[in-house]
Design a protein around this motif. Sequence first.
Motif, short mmCIF file in Angstrom:
data_model
loop_
_atom_site.label_atom_id
_atom_site.label_comp_id
_atom_site.label_asym_id
_atom_site.label_seq_id
_atom_site.Cartn_x
_atom_site.Cartn_y
_atom_site.Cartn_z
N THR A 1 -4.09 -2.94 -8.97
CA THR A 1 -3.95 -3.70 -7.73
C THR A 1 -2.69 -4.57 -7.70
O THR A 1 -2.61 -5.53 -6.93
CB THR A 1 -5.19 -4.59 -7.50
N GLU A 2 -1.70 -4.23 -8.52
CA GLU A 2 -0.47 -5.01 -8.52
C GLU A 2 0.20 -5.01 -7.14
O GLU A 2 0.74 -6.02 -6.69
CB GLU A 2 0.50 -4.47 -9.57
N HIS A 3 0.15 -3.85 -6.46
CA HIS A 3 0.80 -3.73 -5.15
C HIS A 3 -0.17 -3.36 -4.04
O HIS A 3 0.25 -3.10 -2.91
CB HIS A 3 1.92 -2.69 -5.22
N HIS A 4 -1.46 -3.29 -4.34
CA HIS A 4 -2.47 -2.90 -3.35
C HIS A 4 -3.73 -3.75 -3.52
O HIS A 4 -3.98 -4.29 -4.59
CB HIS A 4 -2.83 -1.41 -3.49
N TYR A 5 -4.50 -3.84 -2.45
CA TYR A 5 -5.78 -4.53 -2.54
C TYR A 5 -6.86 -3.70 -1.86
O TYR A 5 -6.58 -2.79 -1.08
CB TYR A 5 -5.70 -5.94 -1.93
N TYR A 6 -8.10 -4.01 -2.19
CA TYR A 6 -9.26 -3.33 -1.62
C TYR A 6 -9.62 -4.04 -0.32
O TYR A 6 -9.79 -5.25 -0.27
CB TYR A 6 -10.43 -3.39 -2.60
N PHE A 7 -9.76 -3.26 0.75
CA PHE A 7 -10.06 -3.82 2.08
C PHE A 7 -11.29 -3.17 2.66
O PHE A 7 -11.45 -1.95 2.63
CB PHE A 7 -8.86 -3.58 3.02
N ASP A 8 -12.16 -4.00 3.22
CA ASP A 8 -13.34 -3.47 3.92
C ASP A 8 -13.66 -4.39 5.07
O ASP A 8 -13.41 -5.60 5.01
CB ASP A 8 -14.54 -3.38 2.97
N GLU A 9 -14.21 -3.83 6.13
CA GLU A 9 -14.62 -4.60 7.30
C GLU A 9 -16.13 -4.71 7.30
O GLU A 9 -16.84 -3.70 7.16
CB GLU A 9 -14.15 -3.95 8.60
N LEU A 10 -16.65 -5.90 7.46
CA LEU A 10 -18.08 -6.14 7.46
C LEU A 10 -18.52 -6.49 8.88
O LEU A 10 -18.00 -7.43 9.49
CB LEU A 10 -18.43 -7.29 6.50
N ASN A 11 -19.48 -5.72 9.40
CA ASN A 11 -19.96 -5.97 10.76
C ASN A 11 -21.41 -6.43 10.73
O ASN A 11 -22.16 -6.08 9.85
CB ASN A 11 -19.86 -4.69 11.59
#
Length: 238
Positions: A228-238
Motif C-alpha cells: 500500500t505504499e502507493h495505493h489504498y483500499y477503498f470501499d463505500e458503505l451504504n
Amino acid sequence: MPLYEQIKRLITRSLSDGEWQPGAMIPSEMALADRYEVSQGTVRKAINELVAENMLMRRQGKGTFVATHADDGTTYRFLHLRNLAGEQAYPQSTFIGFGRGKADASVARRLGARSGSALVQVQRVLTLSGKAVVYDDIRLPAALLKGISSAMVEEHVNAYKGTLYSLYETQYQIRIISAEERIRAVLADEPVATLLGVAVGAPLLCIERVAFTYKNQPVEWRMSYVNTEHHYYFDELN
C-alpha cells in the motif's frame, strides 16, 4: 415476505438454474409480470434490487441483461484499490504458478468442503502503474473445475486483462455474485517480498476473500498481499 421479494427470489432461481446465461437478455418486465401473475411495478422493483446487487444490468434502449464478468463495467467490481490521488486502479496480471493440493482444515472450512479435499491453486501478481502491488494465492475446489490446466489459466489471464472470474464464468458456468473479506496487517516474508519488490518485513495489507456463487455457495478462497505504499483500499458503505 413482500411480493416483490418473492419475485426477486424466483428470478434469482432462474439465474442460478441457468435459464438465462451471463450476458443474455432476460424477458421484459411485462413478460415477467405475465409469467408470475403480478403487476409490472412489482417486477420492476425486484429487478431494481437485482441491478443494485450487480446480478442484472440495464442497457439503455435495449433491455435488462444478466451481468457478466466479461463486461468492462463489472470486470473489476471486486477490486478496491485506488492510487493516492483517489483514482480507480486497473491492473495487469502476471501468471506465477499453477498447482494441485489438498485443503487444510482452515481453507476447507471457508470453502464449505471436507478437510483433505482436492484443490486447484493459482498464483499471480497484479501490477498497477508499472509496479507489482498485489500477490494473490488462490484456492478452488477441484471438483468444480474439471479439466482446468495451467495453460488454460495463463491463456485466459492474458486474454481477459487478468480477471479469473470471467474464466470461471465462461468455462464452467460459475458466476461470482458476492464475496466477503477479512483484512489485517502483516509483514512481508521473503517469497512475497521478492515478488512485490519490497524488503523482508515490510508492512503489507493481507486480504482474505471468499467468493460466492448463487445460493451462497463458496467457490473460491484467496489470500491477497498488497503493497500500500502507493495505493489504498477503498470501499463505500451504504
